[in-house]
Design a protein around this motif. Structure first.
Motif, PDB file in Angstrom:
ATOM      1  N   ASN A 457       0.115   5.694 -11.754  1.00  0.00           N
ATOM      2  CA  ASN A 457      -0.198   6.012 -10.360  1.00  0.00           C
ATOM      3  C   ASN A 457      -0.664   7.462 -10.228  1.00  0.00           C
ATOM      4  O   ASN A 457       0.030   8.393 -10.639  1.00  0.00           O
ATOM      5  CB  ASN A 457       1.060   5.783  -9.508  1.00  0.00           C
ATOM      6  CG  ASN A 457       0.764   5.798  -8.021  1.00  0.00           C
ATOM      7  OD1 ASN A 457      -0.124   6.504  -7.564  1.00  0.00           O
ATOM      8  ND2 ASN A 457       1.507   5.016  -7.279  1.00  0.00           N
ATOM      9  N   GLU A 476       1.736  -4.545  -6.933  1.00  0.00           N
ATOM     10  CA  GLU A 476       3.107  -4.613  -7.431  1.00  0.00           C
ATOM     11  C   GLU A 476       3.899  -5.736  -6.778  1.00  0.00           C
ATOM     12  O   GLU A 476       5.027  -5.536  -6.315  1.00  0.00           O
ATOM     13  CB  GLU A 476       3.800  -3.266  -7.194  1.00  0.00           C
ATOM     14  CG  GLU A 476       3.094  -2.101  -7.894  1.00  0.00           C
ATOM     15  CD  GLU A 476       3.689  -0.750  -7.546  1.00  0.00           C
ATOM     16  OE1 GLU A 476       4.621  -0.726  -6.708  1.00  0.00           O
ATOM     17  OE2 GLU A 476       3.254   0.259  -8.111  1.00  0.00           O
ATOM     18  N   ALA A 519       2.142  -6.470 -12.706  1.00  0.00           N
ATOM     19  CA  ALA A 519       3.305  -6.727 -11.846  1.00  0.00           C
ATOM     20  C   ALA A 519       3.120  -7.928 -10.938  1.00  0.00           C
ATOM     21  O   ALA A 519       3.979  -8.207 -10.105  1.00  0.00           O
ATOM     22  CB  ALA A 519       3.612  -5.483 -11.005  1.00  0.00           C
TER      23      ALA A 519
END
Length: 591
Positions: A457, A476, A519
């Motif tokens: 990130n 995510e 994710a």
């Protein structure tokens, strides 16, 4: 080999509770960042942008041309030929006077043409909302014994439907609609269509005493137990025009350029049946007609709205249910045709537009309206360019309201809707918290940590850097019906912000978007549709769209849906690092 460098797993940057709350609320309620265009603008420019934001008519009207008008007139007249018979039949489906259906095809489209952002949405009554309203109100009030009270409740329910819809848009609560998945909506509409079709047997056979139940067995039992009421004249006429409608539909499906044949057939059926009944009136006595329709503009119904009394709860409940159903259909239709023409529809603005037009409609003898899929499809195929086609349609319907004619073969139907009880406050708060996490999952832009194949990130790792010409995004959470619309809007916003950052910093242009699916633990049909739509949208913008590291169950679902074929060999990679390296090398190899 150089020694492997182990990188520390960083914690997020420290933020105050207020900063966290502000960021979370911004992601929940403003995923599309509606105030983005207002940044660094003069006061006058902000005023113009504000008018365009709240009234989209100010956005397209200055560039409107005669060429666009020509296309809109053709499409407006075409959908009017469909809206007139549908308005009459849908009003009967809601147990309302037929003229109310025509009234509802005049005022709401005019309101929407000023406030709406879809270029192709054709506004008017729809079958499902009509069916539900007729069912819910008739359970407590008889439309035949207390017609005035029934009409008051219909207008009041429409007002609360509009108030509920506009409130969702104003409070940025559009994600509530996302909980009605496409599969659920399709199943509901299919079931409702069957029920409506069964109820047509009353009019098709000319039966006077018909069951109020909806199930297959009671309906068929009622049909055969009242054989003495069958009218052969009605059956012959009904079957003849049904064959005509089905035949014209087949013609339009086989030859798309002849779409107008199917669109005009309902109105043609009404006109032809009217002529036949007038000519054979002395010889045909077994066919029931609606009678004369009142002339003139929509009369005011403001004094008919009920805000007190024993039926207020019924009106509110009916308004909320029909409001949700009509809003879901309208937004789904608007987004569908916006995708086909590569433009975006603001869901929250659409909610406000549909809500305000229903509130205005409730004060002008209209019942709940929204965007109709059938009329919007005809509108699209007829070449509509702007919402002016709605104005043309409304004007045509107005001209119909100013003259009298007879119509026949009304449609009847009822649908039993059960409304679940509300949850307790404590449970509700807990569930709401969970739902917010589900419907508004985290997304992030990833950057490369120099000297490694690690991507993290950008806002969390300060040493991470952008990769030129690439935008790497991570989701995510699972992707399914409850959050698929949000994720599509959020990803498109990330792309817009990245392109603006590139322009401001004079960097190389964006050429590829990589979606890290590490994710993403699950995906459903709505999620797969979102991936497919994103690929189409980015392809039209000349951007490559790549998926990285989907887990096994997600790969299996995408394989079964055949979506992987559209991505090809260079559209799916094991890791983000491999995707960047392979795509970069292919660019370098190009002459």
């Amino acid at each position: 080999m150089p020694p492997l460098e182990v990188h520390k797993v960083a914690l997020p940057q420290p933020r105050t509770t207020m900063q966290k709350l502000r960021h979370r609320l911004s992601e929940i309620f403003f995923p599309d960042d509606p105030l983005h265009k207002f940044k660094n603008q003069t006061l006058f420019r902000k005023l113009i942008l504000g008018l365009q934001f709240f009234f989209p008519v100010f956005q397209w009207a200055p560039n409107y041309s005669f060429k666009l008008l020509k296309s809109d007139v053709i499409s407006g007249l075409t959908i009017a030929s469909l809206a007139i018979p549908q308005g009459i039949s849908y009003a009967k489906l809601a147990n309302l006077p037929p003229i109310v259906g025509l009234y509802s095809s005049f005022v709401p489209p005019l309101i929407y043409s000023v406030l709406g952002s879809s270029k192709h949405l054709a506004v008017g009554p729809v079958s499902i909302a009509s069916l539900v309203m007729g069912t819910m109100l008739s359970e407590s009030v008889s439309y035949s014994e207390e017609p005035n009270l029934y009409l008051q409740l219909a207008f009041t329910a429409t007002f609360f439907a509009g108030l509920f819809q506009a409130s969702l848009g104003f409070l940025r609560l559009g994600f509530v609609i996302d909980f009605l998945s496409k599969a659920t909506l399709v199943g509901f509409m299919a079931g409702a269509a069957v029920i409506v079709a069964l109820q047509q047997l009353k009019g098709l056979f000319g039966i006077v005493h018909f069951t109020s139940k909806m199930q297959l067995a009671p309906v068929l039992s009622s049909v055969f137990h009242h054989r003495d009421e069958w009218s052969w004249q009605t059956i012959v006429m009904g079957v003849s025009f049904l064959v005509l409608l089905l035949t014209t539909r087949q013609i339009s499906m086989r030859r798309p350029k002849l779409f107008w044949v199917s669109a005009a057939s309902p109105l043609a059926s009404v006109i032809l049946s009217t002529i036949l009944i007038v000519c054979l009136k002395s010889k045909v006595h077994g066919i029931h007609t609606i009678g004369h329709l009142p002339k003139g503009l929509n009369p005011s119904s403001l004094n008919m709205l009920l805000f007190h009394g024993p039926y207020l709860t019924l009106a509110i409940k009916t308004g909320i249910i029909t409001g949700i159903l009509s809003l879901t259909e309208g937004i789904a239709v608007g987004r569908t045709f916006a995708t086909l023409k590569n433009y975006q529809v603001d869901g929250n603005k659409e909610m406000m537009a549909i809500g305000l037009m229903n509130m205005a409609g409730s004060c002008s003898s209209c019942y709940v309206t929204t965007g109709s899929f059938s009329r919007s499809a005809v509108n699209y195929n007829a070449g509509a360019q702007t919402v002016v086609s709605n104005i043309i349609m409304a004007t045509t319907v107005l001209s119909t309201n100013l003259i009298s004619w007879l119509v026949c073969v009304p449609f009847f139907g009822v649908l039993f809707i059960s409304v679940p009880l509300g949850l307790a406050i404590a449970i509700g708060v807990s569930v709401l918290k969970i739902l917010l996490h589900i419907t508004r999952p985290n997304t992030a832009v990833l950057g490369n940590i120099p000297g490694t194949q690690i991507y993290q990130n950008l806002s969390r790792y300060k040493e991470a850097v952008r990769v030129p010409s690439f935008l790497i995004l991570a989701v995510e959470a699972p992707i399914y019906f409850a959050n698929s619309t949000y994720l599509q809007e959020r990803i498109l916003r990330w792309i817009t912000e990245e392109e603006e950052w590139i322009a401001a910093n004079s960097r190389s242009s964006l050429e590829c978007v990589i979606l890290d699916m590490t994710a993403v633990t699950a995906i459903d049909t709505s999620g797969i549709d979102t991936i497919r739509e994103l690929r189409k949208i980015l392809e039209k913008r000349s951007l490559k769209f790549v998926l990285a590291n989907p887990v096994g169950s997600v790969m299996e679902k995408m394989h079964q849906s055949n979506i992987l074929e559209s991505f090809g060999l260079e559209g799916l990679y094991l890791t983000v690092g491999e995707a960047v390296a392979d795509i970069s090398s292919s660019w370098k190899a190009q002459p």
